[in-house]
Scaffold this motif. Structure first.
Motif, short mmCIF file in Angstrom:
data_model
loop_
_atom_site.label_atom_id
_atom_site.label_comp_id
_atom_site.label_asym_id
_atom_site.label_seq_id
_atom_site.Cartn_x
_atom_site.Cartn_y
_atom_site.Cartn_z
N TRP A 106 -7.59 35.54 51.31
CA TRP A 106 -6.28 35.76 51.93
C TRP A 106 -5.28 34.67 51.51
N LEU A 154 -0.72 36.84 57.28
CA LEU A 154 -2.00 37.08 56.62
C LEU A 154 -2.76 35.80 56.29
N ARG A 191 -3.81 41.73 61.23
CA ARG A 191 -3.84 41.89 59.77
C ARG A 191 -3.76 43.35 59.36
N GLY A 245 -4.05 43.46 49.74
CA GLY A 245 -4.32 43.35 51.17
C GLY A 245 -5.31 44.40 51.65
#
Length: 392
Positions: free
Chosen positions: A20, A69, A81, A126
């Motif tokens: 992340w 994030l 998230r 993501g």
């Protein structure tokens, strides 16, 4: 179950935290690239003012999403998230679709959509980190489909454009990396737990050995010396002492082996005393853990009977043989022997020690326990048990 899921989720969050953070660093780089591309492309747009408003919106969202994030210490941010990644997709699709509002057909058909394909990759990254390779591939395919639709390139141009393979490959690669990180974290935590459990078993083994076994040994010795009613107490104490020694040996062997099979030899050699000799093969005798514990318990019971009934000066001998097809374990003593029919009488009286603790255990393994020596009056020449346990 809720607590267990929370622990598993925390473990997954820890595993993917570096991904992340790296993804947000890439996000900032893509923002700089998108701004540079906007400066070069704005003169060619039909509505440059709107294009700058959209780029400003992209910059603001990039900052907000990067902050959300990259937080892994706060449970609230971690739970959001999924929503942030969903918002990423909506913003990306909206900005890509807005390309037709700021440029004419000739421009958007032959150039990147607003605000560049590289920035749109953040949504794919993501999804891949959050849900794995399948989600990453689906996200990449969705963003690529939107780009092809906006640029009107579903014809022959789709095979010469790198948008589809790049986005799908990014989603697949990052998804696999995230899953690998989660598995590695899970294995690490499992190893830590196993180490802690082994250390605790070792500590308990030392305490039992230094305390309980010494007391049981003292009770056995004194009870045998006093005789009379205390002989039964001595016998019970001896049985429990042997059982504890077998258990401690099994725990030590489990720490060494760590698998479904164990070496039978340490479980037998642990029962050696000045009056008990144990002989085993030079090579490991690997058997199922349950089989090994049952054989060791049967041998322990036979040795307990030798101490209680064979006479004070009796010696015992344990021999383990591995023929390949079966295990042969002999437990022999040079004591007074067992009168003929005594075992049947004991079973009829309800004393099931031999029938259950020895014969029953070996029979449950698919083997046989044979008493080879009995006396028919007078002085005997010891007793010998022979256990045969098939390898299969």
């Amino acid at each position: 179950m809720t607590a267990r899921r929370s622990a598993e989720q925390r473990s997954a969050d820890v595993a993917t935290a570096p991904l992340w953070r790296a993804a947000q660093a890439l996000r900032l780089v893509t923002v700089l690239y998108a701004v540079g591309q906007q400066i070069a492309s704005a003169p060619h747009y039909t509505n440059p003012r709107l294009s700058w408003v959209l780029i400003a919106l992209m910059a603001v969202w990039s900052g907000v999403s990067a902050i959300m994030l990259s937080q892994w210490h706060f449970p609230e941010a971690v739970r959001l998230r999924g929503w942030v990644v969903t918002g990423d997709h909506l913003v990306v699709i909206g900005l890509m679709a807005a390309t037709r509002l700021v440029a004419d057909y000739d421009w958007y058909h032959g150039h990147q959509t607003l605000p560049t394909t590289l920035w749109a990759t953040n949504a794919v990254i993501g999804a891949a980190i959050l849900r794995g390779p399948i989600a990453g591939v689906l996200s990449g395919a969705l963003i690529a489909a939107v780009a092809l639709t906006v640029r009107d390139q579903w014809g022959q141009d789709v095979w010469t454009d790198a948008t589809v393979p790049v986005l799908v490959s990014v989603g697949l690669a990052l998804g696999l990396a995230a899953n690998t990180a989660r598995r590695a974290q899970d294995q690490l935590e499992r190893a830590v737990r196993m180490t802690a459990a082994a250390e605790e078993r070792e500590r308990l083994s030392r305490e039992v050995h230094d305390g309980v076994l010494q007391v049981l040994s003292y009770i056995t010795r004194r009870g045998s010396e006093i005789g009379g009613p205390t002989a039964e107490l001595a016998r019970r104490a001896r049985e429990q002492e042997v059982a504890l020694r077998v258990l401690l040996s099994e725990q030590a062997d489990r720490r060494d082996s760590g698998g479904a099979e164990v070496d039978l030899r340490p479980l037998l050699t642990a029962q050696a005393t000045p009056d008990v000799s144990v002989s085993t093969p030079g090579n490991p005798v690997q058997v199922d853990r349950w089989v090994a514990s049952e054989i060791a318990a049967a041998v322990a019971t036979a040795l307990s009977n030798v101490e209680l009934h064979a006479g004070q000066d009796a010696k015992a001998y344990v021999l383990l043989e591995d023929t390949g097809d079966e295990l042969v374990i002999s437990v022999r003593d040079d004591g007074v022997g067992i009168p003929s029919g005594r075992l049947a009488e004991a079973e009829a009286e309800g004393r099931m020690g031999v029938s259950r603790a020895i014969v029953g255990r070996i029979a449950a393994l698919g083997g046989s326990a044979d008493l080879l020596t009995e006396i028919d009056g007078g002085v005997g020449f010891g007793t010998e048990w022979e256990f045969r346990v098939p390898r299969t």
